[in-house]
Design an enzyme around this catalytic site. Structure first.
Site, PDB file in Angstrom:
ATOM      1  N   LYS A  22       0.850  -1.207   0.000  1.00 32.11           N
ATOM      2  CA  LYS A  22       0.000   0.000   0.000  1.00 32.11           C
ATOM      3  C   LYS A  22       0.880   1.249   0.000  1.00 32.11           C
ATOM      4  CE  LYS A  22      -1.541   1.441   4.141  1.00 32.11           C
ATOM      5  NZ  LYS A  22      -1.184   2.808   4.550  1.00 32.11           N
ATOM      6  N   ASN A  23       1.932   1.236   0.826  1.00 35.76           N
ATOM      7  CA  ASN A  23       2.748   2.444   1.003  1.00 35.76           C
ATOM      8  C   ASN A  23       3.745   2.682  -0.121  1.00 35.76           C
ATOM      9  OD1 ASN A  23       1.271   2.922   3.263  1.00 35.76           O
ATOM     10  ND2 ASN A  23       2.867   2.351   4.720  1.00 35.76           N
ATOM     11  N   ARG A  93      -4.401  10.785   5.081  1.00 37.46           N
ATOM     12  CA  ARG A  93      -3.424  11.868   5.081  1.00 37.46           C
ATOM     13  C   ARG A  93      -2.394  11.702   3.968  1.00 37.46           C
ATOM     14  NH1 ARG A  93       1.215  11.641   6.829  1.00 37.46           N
ATOM     15  NH2 ARG A  93       1.133  13.744   7.633  1.00 37.46           N
ATOM     16  N   CYS A 117      -4.337  12.186  13.314  1.00 31.70           N
ATOM     17  CA  CYS A 117      -5.076  10.914  13.253  1.00 31.70           C
ATOM     18  C   CYS A 117      -4.823  10.242  14.609  1.00 31.70           C
ATOM     19  CB  CYS A 117      -4.587  10.048  12.103  1.00 31.70           C
ATOM     20  SG  CYS A 117      -2.977   9.318  12.414  1.00 31.70           S
ATOM     21  N   ARG A 122       0.746  14.264  13.046  1.00 22.44           N
ATOM     22  CA  ARG A 122       0.992  14.007  11.617  1.00 22.44           C
ATOM     23  C   ARG A 122       1.066  15.297  10.788  1.00 22.44           C
ATOM     24  NH1 ARG A 122      -0.561   8.675  10.509  1.00 22.44           N
ATOM     25  NH2 ARG A 122       0.936   8.747   8.834  1.00 22.44           N
ATOM     26  N   ASP A 307       5.430   0.334  11.998  1.00 23.71           N
ATOM     27  CA  ASP A 307       4.181  -0.294  11.534  1.00 23.71           C
ATOM     28  C   ASP A 307       4.081  -1.753  11.955  1.00 23.71           C
ATOM     29  OD1 ASP A 307       3.987   1.493   8.345  1.00 23.71           O
ATOM     30  OD2 ASP A 307       3.556   2.079  10.409  1.00 23.71           O
ATOM     31  N   ILE A 329       8.781   6.902  16.732  1.00 24.84           N
ATOM     32  CA  ILE A 329       8.347   7.610  15.521  1.00 24.84           C
ATOM     33  C   ILE A 329       7.077   8.425  15.753  1.00 24.84           C
ATOM     34  CG2 ILE A 329       7.706   7.351  13.088  1.00 24.84           C
ATOM     35  CD1 ILE A 329      10.574   6.451  13.602  1.00 24.84           C
ATOM     36  N   ARG A 399      -8.226  -0.612   5.297  1.00 33.37           N
ATOM     37  CA  ARG A 399      -7.434   0.444   4.666  1.00 33.37           C
ATOM     38  C   ARG A 399      -6.143  -0.126   4.094  1.00 33.37           C
ATOM     39  NH1 ARG A 399      -6.737   5.869   7.955  1.00 33.37           N
ATOM     40  NH2 ARG A 399      -5.594   6.176   6.033  1.00 33.37           N
TER      41      ARG A 399
END
Ligand code: EPZ
Length: 420
Positions: A22-23, A93, A117, A122, A307, A329, A399
């Site tokens: 996804k990223n 975002r 979020c 962010r 993540d 992070i 998502r």
């Protein structure tokens, strides 16, 4: 609002295939705005964030985007609306990734500020200051960033105060059409940045050093079309590897890049998990004995990925001893802890650190997901818990995870989706 219902206690076994990242897909889709020629992207995961980005791009170019399974074709012949409206940005975002390409392609962009979020504020100040270094004039009004570069962008040296993945990607996409050379220092080294650079190079961009802290770009006048296959999703792969270890199974994750997961593999091995690489694109996990406690500190790549922090914390609830989980992070990425505690975990939060005492048997419960990776950690906990777990607000999971319940069920999990 969909729910996932999980009957725990079944070790995951067999194989799970990994989808496209996804990223990596999100910046790649934004990069299609940089050229008037068609771009074909393969292995695009069919997840909510991708649909949001496709809606946004369709709005920007004023044309339909072609989607056939995992293949997306975007032909940005014209830029009709160089903007990312609030109603789209508030749900994702990463919409700020259109900022750089729009300013680069047509000299202006109007992008809603993402707002915070669940995991933190962010901000996108680093994106903005990078664009200003390239000569864009940026102002903020009514919750929107308005950036203009009427005479185009001029290459420059840009030093990121702190490492930002999408900040690096945004700036890279602005720099490829800027006049002259741009050097990005303290750039993010995530594999997704290198994958974006590979797409941009296929479109005709001149980039050196992507994937390292220093990226050098020679601007070109125009970019052409290209065809590119997105890299596999290392976070999805890592999530399933942790699930295999957590349930004491024997699980092979296929279609991944082991090189992208070295930090996780090292920590799993320290925890007593047997991790092998049966072939260049597979990883296999088994747990020969008891899980051992391991400390993790999240860092930018190639460090331990933030993540995967929530998922690894779930694993540590089943390890003997005390584990320290430090999140460097994001400022608020422990919301899964209180839900895990409701299932029986023993976790104490002290600022950026979570102290996990294990092993504690987990019992199924009704839990609520708060963000994408926290919800993944709750699904994993449900797989290991005694009894039934119901994970609510599953739209968070949708998502970023493609068909998660069918993938897990294919590895033996007793999991189903309830649509209400
Ligand atoms: C990317 O987000 C990922 N999203 C995130 O994945 C991931 O958690 C994050 O990188 C860190 O690896 C995408 O790639 C679409 P950052 P990004 O800019 O780029 C601060 C998921 O679960 N910062 O690297 O938004 C920021 O607040 C998502 O798939 C500024 O202060 O993250 C954070 O504390 C979640 N100013 C830190 O830097 C800025 O202008 C790192 O953020 C930008 C960021």
């Amino acid at each position: 609002m969909d729910k996932l219902v999980i009957e725990g206690g079944v070790p995951l076994s067999g194989e799970i295939a990994v989808s496209g990242a996804k990223n990596a897909a999100l910046p790649a889709l934004a990069a299609c705005l940089l050229t008037a020629e068609p771009v074909i992207l393969d292995r695009i995961p069919q997840v909510r964030d991708i649909r949001t980005m496709l809606d946004l791009i369709g709005h920007i170019i004023g044309a339909e985007v072609s989607v056939e399974g995992g293949r997306v074709t975007i032909h940005s012949a014209r830029i009709e609306h160089p903007e990312a409206p609030y109603e789209l940005v508030k749900t994702m975002r990463a919409s700020s990734l259109v900022l750089g390409p729009l300013v680069g392609r047509c000299g202006r962009a109007r992008v809603s500020l993402p707002g915070g979020c669940a995991i933190g504020a962010r901000p996108i100040n680093l994106h903005v200051s990078g664009l200003e270094r390239l000569g864009a004039e940026v102002r903020q009004e009514h919750g929107y960033i308005e950036a203009v570069a009427p005479h185009g962008l001029q290459g420059a040296n840009v030093q990121f105060d702190r490492i930002s993945v999408t900040g690096t990607e945004d700036l890279l996409m602005a720099a490829v059409l800027a006049r002259g050379e741009t050097v990005i220092e303290n750039a993010a080294r995530e594999p997704e940045v290198a994958d974006l650079a590979a797409l941009l190079a296929a479109m005709g961009a001149k980039i050196e050093g992507a994937g390292t802290s220093t990226i050098r770009v020679q601007g070109v006048a125009k970019l052409g079309g290209a065809e590119h296959t997105i890299i596999p999703d290392r976070i999805e792969a890592g999530t399933f590897l942790i699930g295999g270890a957590l349930t004491g199974g024997d699980l092979t994750v296929r279609g991944c890049v082991p090189e992208h997961l070295r930090a996780l593999i090292a920590k799993l091995q320290q925890a007593g998990v047997d991790v092998t690489e049966p072939s260049p694109d597979t990883l296999r996990v088994r747990v020969p004995g008891k899980l051992k406690n391991v400390d993790i500190t999240t860092e930018e790549h190639p460090g331990f990925a933030t993540d995967l922090q929530a998922q690894f914390m779930t694993l540590m609830t089943q390890a003997a001893g005390i584990s320290f989980v430090t999140e460097t992070i994001f400022e608020n990425r422990f919301m899964h802890a209180q839900e895990l505690a409701r299932m029986g975990a023993n976790i104490r939060l002290e600022g950026r650190q979570a102290i996990v005492a294990g092993p504690t048997p987990l019992s199924g419960a009704q839990v609520i997901a708060s963000d994408l990776r926290a919800s993944a950690s709750l699904v994993l906990a449900g797989l290991a818990a005694r009894g039934e777990t119901v994970v609510d607000r599953v739209y968070h999971i949708d998502r970023g995870y493609e068909k998660i319940e069918s993938k897990l069920a294919g590895a033996g999990a007793r999991i189903r989706r309830e649509t209400s």
